[in-house]
Design a protein around this motif. Structure first.
Motif, mmCIF file in Angstrom:
data_model
loop_
_atom_site.group_PDB
_atom_site.id
_atom_site.type_symbol
_atom_site.label_atom_id
_atom_site.label_comp_id
_atom_site.label_asym_id
_atom_site.label_seq_id
_atom_site.Cartn_x
_atom_site.Cartn_y
_atom_site.Cartn_z
ATOM 1 N N LEU A 1 41.713 -19.156 2.070
ATOM 2 C CA LEU A 1 42.891 -18.552 1.550
ATOM 3 C C LEU A 1 42.422 -17.444 1.131
ATOM 4 O O LEU A 1 43.252 -16.927 0.720
ATOM 5 N N GLY A 2 41.139 -16.507 2.088
ATOM 6 C CA GLY A 2 41.089 -14.761 1.891
ATOM 7 C C GLY A 2 39.897 -15.046 0.154
ATOM 8 O O GLY A 2 39.332 -14.155 -0.244
ATOM 9 N N LEU A 3 40.093 -15.956 -0.463
ATOM 10 C CA LEU A 3 39.427 -15.850 -2.138
ATOM 11 C C LEU A 3 37.864 -16.659 -1.643
ATOM 12 O O LEU A 3 37.447 -17.277 -1.463
ATOM 13 N N GLY A 4 37.313 -15.524 -1.879
ATOM 14 C CA GLY A 4 35.442 -15.362 -1.804
ATOM 15 C C GLY A 4 34.822 -15.643 -1.232
ATOM 16 O O GLY A 4 33.693 -15.758 -0.718
ATOM 17 N N GLU A 5 35.776 -14.908 -0.060
ATOM 18 C CA GLU A 5 35.344 -14.616 1.489
ATOM 19 C C GLU A 5 34.414 -13.377 1.594
ATOM 20 O O GLU A 5 34.418 -12.284 0.411
ATOM 21 N N LYS A 6 33.665 -13.428 1.650
ATOM 22 C CA LYS A 6 32.701 -12.159 2.692
ATOM 23 C C LYS A 6 32.706 -11.950 3.267
ATOM 24 O O LYS A 6 32.728 -12.618 4.736
ATOM 25 N N LEU A 7 32.529 -10.620 3.537
ATOM 26 C CA LEU A 7 32.321 -9.665 4.884
ATOM 27 C C LEU A 7 31.109 -9.302 5.749
ATOM 28 O O LEU A 7 30.693 -8.818 4.930
ATOM 29 N N PHE A 8 31.385 -9.026 6.702
ATOM 30 C CA PHE A 8 30.030 -8.632 7.289
ATOM 31 C C PHE A 8 30.001 -7.901 8.670
ATOM 32 O O PHE A 8 31.274 -7.866 9.537
ATOM 33 N N ALA A 9 29.416 -7.173 8.622
ATOM 34 C CA ALA A 9 29.588 -5.776 9.737
ATOM 35 C C ALA A 9 28.183 -5.877 10.343
ATOM 36 O O ALA A 9 27.813 -6.146 10.610
ATOM 37 N N GLN B 1 27.110 -4.188 19.680
ATOM 38 C CA GLN B 1 26.946 -5.275 20.469
ATOM 39 C C GLN B 1 26.155 -6.750 20.334
ATOM 40 O O GLN B 1 25.806 -7.132 21.557
ATOM 41 N N ALA B 2 26.359 -7.233 19.647
ATOM 42 C CA ALA B 2 25.711 -8.690 18.800
ATOM 43 C C ALA B 2 26.220 -9.911 19.880
ATOM 44 O O ALA B 2 26.652 -11.250 19.299
ATOM 45 N N LEU B 3 27.963 -9.221 19.412
ATOM 46 C CA LEU B 3 29.278 -10.329 20.196
ATOM 47 C C LEU B 3 28.859 -10.663 21.666
ATOM 48 O O LEU B 3 29.232 -9.493 21.812
ATOM 49 N N HIS B 4 30.015 -11.813 21.537
ATOM 50 C CA HIS B 4 29.851 -11.661 23.433
ATOM 51 C C HIS B 4 31.283 -12.286 23.013
ATOM 52 O O HIS B 4 32.131 -13.358 22.647
ATOM 53 N N ASN C 1 22.898 -15.750 4.395
ATOM 54 C CA ASN C 1 21.604 -14.662 3.917
ATOM 55 C C ASN C 1 22.695 -13.602 3.894
ATOM 56 O O ASN C 1 21.379 -13.164 3.941
ATOM 57 N N ALA C 2 23.390 -13.255 5.699
ATOM 58 C CA ALA C 2 23.310 -11.912 5.589
ATOM 59 C C ALA C 2 23.843 -11.016 5.156
ATOM 60 O O ALA C 2 24.306 -11.078 4.097
ATOM 61 N N ILE D 1 21.432 -3.872 8.787
ATOM 62 C CA ILE D 1 22.120 -4.391 9.814
ATOM 63 C C ILE D 1 21.625 -4.812 11.240
ATOM 64 O O ILE D 1 21.727 -6.184 11.729
ATOM 65 N N HIS D 2 21.085 -3.778 11.488
ATOM 66 C CA HIS D 2 20.734 -4.133 12.889
ATOM 67 C C HIS D 2 19.415 -5.429 13.085
ATOM 68 O O HIS D 2 19.520 -5.920 13.885
ATOM 69 N N SER D 3 18.633 -4.695 12.279
ATOM 70 C CA SER D 3 17.592 -6.064 12.118
ATOM 71 C C SER D 3 17.877 -7.027 12.118
ATOM 72 O O SER D 3 17.241 -8.310 12.617
ATOM 73 N N PHE D 4 19.048 -7.727 10.948
ATOM 74 C CA PHE D 4 19.271 -9.062 10.827
ATOM 75 C C PHE D 4 19.412 -9.936 12.187
ATOM 76 O O PHE D 4 19.727 -10.222 12.611
ATOM 77 N N TYR D 5 20.570 -8.983 13.056
ATOM 78 C CA TYR D 5 21.351 -9.660 14.364
ATOM 79 C C TYR D 5 20.315 -9.060 15.681
ATOM 80 O O TYR D 5 20.679 -9.556 16.053
ATOM 81 N N GLY D 6 19.299 -8.171 15.318
ATOM 82 C CA GLY D 6 17.833 -8.581 16.210
ATOM 83 C C GLY D 6 18.923 -7.308 17.384
ATOM 84 O O GLY D 6 18.512 -7.980 18.564
#
Length: 157
Positions: free
Chosen positions: A69-77, A81-84, A103-104, A124-129
């Protein structure tokens, strides 16, 4: 809830030939879309779409993962181009294992990173390739020349 449910203007009601989707999509209709990986694991949902105001390109989608419910969620940028966009199932696909995503490099809603910081962007770009020199990457963090693509980061690949 999918982008069809958030389509307040009826842009996507006629999927035959009229309307902008799926090559062009309203950003507001994509916020809240679910994200899965190739194994159908739920990776969260899109909370925000970040635009590079200098280039007019989509730079990142902000993915929320974990928590309750939004508590403890982690956000990722996630680089755009990594999304389809999976138009059949009305969701995004991100090619990353669920355990690896834990671990991102991420952040919480009260501590947003400087998305124009070169070191952070490279991480970020390195992590997502993804390629930081491609369109859809903030101008201030490009390590090479702008590509000048007419589509750029406006459409998921």
């Amino acid at each position: 809830m999918s982008y069809l449910d958030r389509d307040t203007y009826g842009m996507y009601k006629d999927s035959d030939s009229e309307g902008p989707g799926p090559a062009l999509m309203g950003a507001d209709t994509l916020i809240g879309d679910g994200v899965v990986n190739g194994q159908e694991d739920d990776l969260g949902d899109i909370k925000e779409i970040m635009l590079d105001m200098r280039t007019g390109q989509v730079a990142y989608a902000v993915l929320a993962f974990g928590g309750f419910l939004g508590l403890g969620e982690k956000l990722f940028a996630v680089p755009w181009q990594a999304l389809h966009l999976d138009t059949v199932n009305k969701r995004f696909v991100l090619n990353v294992d669920r355990e690896r995503l834990k671990n991102a490099p991420g952040f919480d809603k009260d501590h947003w990173p400087d998305m124009t910081d070169v070191g952070w962007s490279n991480q970020i770009h390195s992590f997502y390739g993804t390629d930081p020199t491609m369109s859809g990457t903030p101008m201030g963090v490009r390590s090479g020349p702008a590509t000048g693509s007419s589509v750029g980061g406006a459409m998921p690949h």
